[in-house]
Scaffold this motif. Structure first.
Motif, PDB file in Angstrom:
ATOM      1  N   ARG A 213       0.850  -1.183   0.000  1.00  0.00           N
ATOM      2  CA  ARG A 213       0.000   0.000   0.000  1.00  0.00           C
ATOM      3  C   ARG A 213       0.891   1.240   0.000  1.00  0.00           C
ATOM      4  O   ARG A 213       1.909   1.272   0.694  1.00  0.00           O
ATOM      5  N   PHE A 214       0.535   2.211  -0.799  1.00  0.00           N
ATOM      6  CA  PHE A 214       1.307   3.448  -0.909  1.00  0.00           C
ATOM      7  C   PHE A 214       0.487   4.590  -0.307  1.00  0.00           C
ATOM      8  O   PHE A 214      -0.689   4.772  -0.659  1.00  0.00           O
ATOM      9  N   GLU A 215       1.090   5.347   0.577  1.00  0.00           N
ATOM     10  CA  GLU A 215       0.435   6.508   1.184  1.00  0.00           C
ATOM     11  C   GLU A 215       0.935   7.770   0.484  1.00  0.00           C
ATOM     12  O   GLU A 215       2.133   8.025   0.425  1.00  0.00           O
ATOM     13  N   LEU A 216      -0.016   8.555  -0.021  1.00  0.00           N
ATOM     14  CA  LEU A 216       0.332   9.797  -0.703  1.00  0.00           C
ATOM     15  C   LEU A 216       0.336  10.940   0.297  1.00  0.00           C
ATOM     16  O   LEU A 216      -0.450  10.941   1.261  1.00  0.00           O
ATOM     17  N   PRO A 217       1.204  11.926   0.091  1.00  0.00           N
ATOM     18  CA  PRO A 217       1.210  13.086   0.994  1.00  0.00           C
ATOM     19  C   PRO A 217      -0.105  13.841   0.923  1.00  0.00           C
ATOM     20  O   PRO A 217      -0.858  13.784  -0.061  1.00  0.00           O
ATOM     21  N   ALA A 218      -0.371  14.601   2.001  1.00  0.00           N
ATOM     22  CA  ALA A 218      -1.622  15.367   2.050  1.00  0.00           C
ATOM     23  C   ALA A 218      -1.659  16.439   0.963  1.00  0.00           C
ATOM     24  O   ALA A 218      -2.731  16.748   0.416  1.00  0.00           O
ATOM     25  N   GLU A 219      -0.478  17.015   0.612  1.00  0.00           N
ATOM     26  CA  GLU A 219      -0.468  18.051  -0.422  1.00  0.00           C
ATOM     27  C   GLU A 219      -0.875  17.468  -1.774  1.00  0.00           C
ATOM     28  O   GLU A 219      -1.607  18.100  -2.546  1.00  0.00           O
ATOM     29  N   THR A 220      -0.420  16.236  -2.065  1.00  0.00           N
ATOM     30  CA  THR A 220      -0.790  15.606  -3.336  1.00  0.00           C
ATOM     31  C   THR A 220      -2.284  15.311  -3.400  1.00  0.00           C
ATOM     32  O   THR A 220      -2.934  15.530  -4.427  1.00  0.00           O
ATOM     33  N   LEU A 221      -2.837  14.825  -2.290  1.00  0.00           N
ATOM     34  CA  LEU A 221      -4.280  14.548  -2.264  1.00  0.00           C
ATOM     35  C   LEU A 221      -5.091  15.831  -2.436  1.00  0.00           C
ATOM     36  O   LEU A 221      -6.112  15.865  -3.132  1.00  0.00           O
ATOM     37  N   GLN A 222      -4.632  16.913  -1.786  1.00  0.00           N
ATOM     38  CA  GLN A 222      -5.356  18.179  -1.899  1.00  0.00           C
ATOM     39  C   GLN A 222      -5.300  18.708  -3.324  1.00  0.00           C
ATOM     40  O   GLN A 222      -6.307  19.190  -3.865  1.00  0.00           O
ATOM     41  N   ALA A 223      -4.112  18.589  -3.979  1.00  0.00           N
ATOM     42  CA  ALA A 223      -4.013  19.045  -5.365  1.00  0.00           C
ATOM     43  C   ALA A 223      -4.895  18.195  -6.282  1.00  0.00           C
ATOM     44  O   ALA A 223      -5.520  18.698  -7.221  1.00  0.00           O
ATOM     45  N   GLY A 224      -4.993  16.882  -6.001  1.00  0.00           N
ATOM     46  CA  GLY A 224      -5.866  16.036  -6.808  1.00  0.00           C
ATOM     47  C   GLY A 224      -7.329  16.391  -6.642  1.00  0.00           C
ATOM     48  O   GLY A 224      -8.106  16.365  -7.607  1.00  0.00           O
ATOM     49  N   ASP A 225      -7.716  16.745  -5.404  1.00  0.00           N
ATOM     50  CA  ASP A 225      -9.105  17.157  -5.199  1.00  0.00           C
ATOM     51  C   ASP A 225      -9.418  18.436  -5.967  1.00  0.00           C
ATOM     52  O   ASP A 225     -10.518  18.587  -6.529  1.00  0.00           O
ATOM     53  N   GLU A 226      -8.464  19.366  -6.011  1.00  0.00           N
ATOM     54  CA  GLU A 226      -8.699  20.602  -6.745  1.00  0.00           C
ATOM     55  C   GLU A 226      -8.844  20.325  -8.241  1.00  0.00           C
ATOM     56  O   GLU A 226      -9.714  20.884  -8.915  1.00  0.00           O
ATOM     57  N   VAL A 227      -8.002  19.436  -8.779  1.00  0.00           N
ATOM     58  CA  VAL A 227      -8.103  19.102 -10.199  1.00  0.00           C
ATOM     59  C   VAL A 227      -9.417  18.392 -10.495  1.00  0.00           C
ATOM     60  O   VAL A 227     -10.093  18.653 -11.501  1.00  0.00           O
ATOM     61  N   ALA A 228      -9.822  17.476  -9.586  1.00  0.00           N
ATOM     62  CA  ALA A 228     -11.079  16.772  -9.802  1.00  0.00           C
ATOM     63  C   ALA A 228     -12.261  17.724  -9.759  1.00  0.00           C
ATOM     64  O   ALA A 228     -13.229  17.596 -10.530  1.00  0.00           O
ATOM     65  N   ALA A 229     -12.186  18.715  -8.862  1.00  0.00           N
ATOM     66  CA  ALA A 229     -13.268  19.688  -8.796  1.00  0.00           C
ATOM     67  C   ALA A 229     -13.324  20.545 -10.060  1.00  0.00           C
ATOM     68  O   ALA A 229     -14.398  20.951 -10.518  1.00  0.00           O
ATOM     69  N   ALA A 230     -12.123  20.816 -10.633  1.00  0.00           N
ATOM     70  CA  ALA A 230     -12.118  21.630 -11.849  1.00  0.00           C
ATOM     71  C   ALA A 230     -12.623  20.838 -13.056  1.00  0.00           C
ATOM     72  O   ALA A 230     -13.272  21.410 -13.956  1.00  0.00           O
ATOM     73  N   ILE A 231     -12.351  19.512 -13.068  1.00  0.00           N
ATOM     74  CA  ILE A 231     -12.789  18.698 -14.206  1.00  0.00           C
ATOM     75  C   ILE A 231     -14.274  18.354 -14.112  1.00  0.00           C
ATOM     76  O   ILE A 231     -14.966  18.226 -15.122  1.00  0.00           O
ATOM     77  N   ALA A 232     -14.795  18.202 -12.885  1.00  0.00           N
ATOM     78  CA  ALA A 232     -16.194  17.785 -12.716  1.00  0.00           C
ATOM     79  C   ALA A 232     -17.132  18.812 -13.343  1.00  0.00           C
ATOM     80  O   ALA A 232     -16.866  20.028 -13.310  1.00  0.00           O
TER      81      ALA A 232
END
Length: 637
Positions: A213-232
């Protein structure tokens, strides 16, 4: 089924051996053998009396014109239980194979014949020839019994050859359960036991990767949420008035461009600010400095007692030696460490605590400038070592011809006073004339290598050197600036001389560890060893250390270095001592101490005795310069 039983029956006498399958009763096999003997006797009587009629029960089932007269054949015997017997006659001994007598071609007679032929090979091999007698068979009865048991159950030609090869050597019992291993060994295939470990490793790797299992940093998860919100897709807006619908239709492309997650940000065009912003506040009592220091911890100054000198006493280690004061006194570094060094017989180098000082640049005649005092000195100042025709070029071009020398490296390991292993590697180097002098001309000559009685093997650089046999070699190469390695060799360990014998002794008493290194030079050396470095690896970082003679302590590497200027060829062995206290908690564990030796030696002759000579006497094809000996991994433990 092909063959039910194998038997050895002499022409006159009782049966010697009977080997049956598990499901075939031996009583039936004995009945078939008795019927075969009866058939032989009947045909023997008919052969003596042509007018006599043989037993009709056996004569009707005989195969061939003259049954049982030839050395091999087959016959059907029995009245109620009928069996087909395939036989071969070897010097009065019948080798019989018994099978059922079916007429519907359900029995492979040729396979039974093949088994009988293999049994004949076993009998002939056991008797060492075709002179097969009951006496010889009795001597190898156990081996023949087990071999026929293997043959009866089916054996390949590969395994039969291996079995016959071991019939008079190792025990034939090893061949009973070695069918797969023997064939794999002869064919060169891998056994399952050797391949199984690779299968287990592959399965273990698959299980490890599937459970990772790979744990991603919180900054990476937050940036992914922002991109997902922009694409949605955005929620459906409320119906706009009619006058605003035209404006919404005019800007569809701009809205799509703003939703692109990979578009450039507007923050690039903004001027860069300091971290935190340092915005001005309307409160006149607060300054920028107080705002900047808000949230920072300001350490308080130490008490006045901390700035005073500290007295460190050295007690309990062979007496009280006083101490060293670390304070603000203006004492020199030599005075501060004078008592410290005398107490332990040396051991701390004051240069460790003094910063490196840059050496003053030499003024006047120094280095290559000294070479310019002759009549051919350059008139322009500072022209030494530069331009054509300088004294440095004159030194390079002063070579009379090609030069050869030997560079050897010796490695040894001593365990206390015993030599555990030793090895010497030598390289023959060729230094040609520089390309400026030689031009396009190749260096080509022949030479002899002598003193090779202790050499284990030679390795030649075949592109430049070729062997002419009887210690003669021919070299041909282009000019090169660097020395060229042309031959490498190694010595036999038992014939390798030792330039230095080293012994390490360790004593651990209580909390005190004492180490002594003894060394003695080889009296057969042409020149004594100079500038020899002894390195002692310490198990822990010492708090107190006593050394004799003086040495350099490196706390980072946890090692002590002694530099011996010269080791005499003959005399008493030298001694290096070190004592240090160790933690009492490490008393139960074995403390490992290792010593290393580094040295180098140059001389007119090689250390191993290998020498280079011209191919013909009185002819100078090359010039032999001083050879070199270096230490590799020269250690004692």
């Amino acid at each position: 089924m092909s063959c039910l039983a194998l038997s050895l029956q002499p022409a006159n006498g009782s049966d010697i051996l009977l080997q049956t399958r598990e499901w075939f009763p031996p009583s039936r096999a004995l009945g078939a053998l008795s019927a075969f003997r009866h058939t032989r006797h009947a045909f023997a009587a008919s052969a003596k009396n042509p007018n006599a009629v043989p037993d009709d029960a056996y004569a009707a089932e005989s195969i061939g014109d003259d049954p049982l007269a030839a050395s091999s054949g087959q016959v059907i015997v029995g009245v109620e239980s009928r069996y087909r017997i395939v036989y071969r006659l070897v010097n009065g001994i019948y080798v019989l194979g018994i099978t059922v007598a079916d007429h519907d071609n359900s029995v492979n007679v040729f396979e039974c014949i093949h088994i009988v032929n293999q049994a004949v090979s076993v009998v002939v091999t056991a008797c060492r020839g075709v002179d097969v007698t009951p006496e010889k068979l009795s001597r190898k009865y156990a081996e023949i019994y087990m071999a026929l048991d293997i043959v009866l159950r089916g054996v390949s030609n590969i395994r039969l050859a291996a079995m016959l090869a071991t019939l008079h050597g190792e025990s034939i019992a090893k061949m009973v359960h070695s069918a797969v291993d023997t064939e794999n060994k002869i064919r060169g295939a891998d056994t399952w036991s050797a391949v199984e470990i690779h299968s287990l490793e592959q399965q273990a790797a698959i299980d490890a990767f599937s459970g990772t299992r790979f744990e991603l940093p919180a900054e990476t998860l937050q940036a992914g949420d922002e991109v997902a919100a922009a694409i949605a897709p955005a929620p459906a807006p409320a119906p706009a008035p009619a006058e605003n619908q035209d404006e919404a239709q005019q800007k569809p492309e701009e809205a799509a461009a703003e939703k692109d997650p990979f578009a450039a940000s507007d923050a690039i065009n903004k001027p860069q600010d300091l971290a935190g912003g340092f915005k001005k506040t309307k409160d006149p009592s607060a300054t920028d400095l107080t705002l900047a220091l808000a949230g920072l911890e300001v350490t308080t100054l130490p008490p006045p007692e901390a700035t005073q000198s500290t007295q460190i006493n050295v007690e309990g280690f062979e007496g009280n030696y006083g101490g060293v004061e670390f304070g603000q006194e203006q004492a020199s570094i030599g005075e501060a460490f004078e008592g410290f060094n005398d107490a332990w017989g040396g051991g701390l180098d004051p240069s460790e605590f003094v910063g490196p000082s840059k050496a003053p640049k030499p003024q006047g005649l120094g280095g290559l400038e000294l070479l310019q005092t002759g009549p051919d000195a350059a008139t322009k100042p500072g022209a030494a070592g530069s331009g054509a025709g300088t004294p440095l070029d004159n030194l390079v071009t002063s070579m009379k011809g090609p030069e050869m020398y030997i560079s050897e490296e010796i490695s040894a390991e001593f365990r206390e006073s015993l030599l555990a292993r030793v090895g010497l590697m030598g390289v023959v180097y060729l230094r040609t004339l520089p390309p400026k002098t030689a031009g396009d001309k190749e260096t080509e000559f022949s030479f002899r290598v002598e003193g090779t009685s202790a050499v284990k093997r030679f390795a030649l650089q075949s592109s430049r050197v070729s062997s002419l046999g009887n210690g003669m070699f021919h070299v041909r190469t282009a000019a090169s600036e660097e020395p060229i390695p042309i031959i490498k060799y190694s010595l036999l360990p038992r014939l390798t001389p030792l330039p230095l014998r080293v012994r390490l002794i360790k004593r651990h008493t209580g909390s005190l560890l004492s180490v002594m290194i003894q060394y003695a030079s080889n009296p057969d050396l042409l020149t004594p060893l100079t500038d020899v470095t002894f390195i002692l690896k310490l198990p822990v970082d010492p708090t107190l250390l006593k050394l004799s003679p003086k040495a350099v302590l490196n706390r980072t590497e946890k090692e002590v270095r002694w530099l011996i200027s010269e080791i005499p060829l003959k005399g008493t062995p030298g001694r290096l001592r070190a004592r240090m206290p160790v933690d009492s908690s490490e008393g139960d564990e074995e403390i490992e101490v290792v010593g290393y030796v580094k040295f180098s030696l140059q001389g007119a002759q090689s250390f191993s005795g290998v020498s280079l000579r011209p191919a013909s006497e009185g002819k100078t094809d090359f010039y032999e310069v001083s050879h070199k000996l270096e230490s590799g991994v020269y250690m004692c433990n």
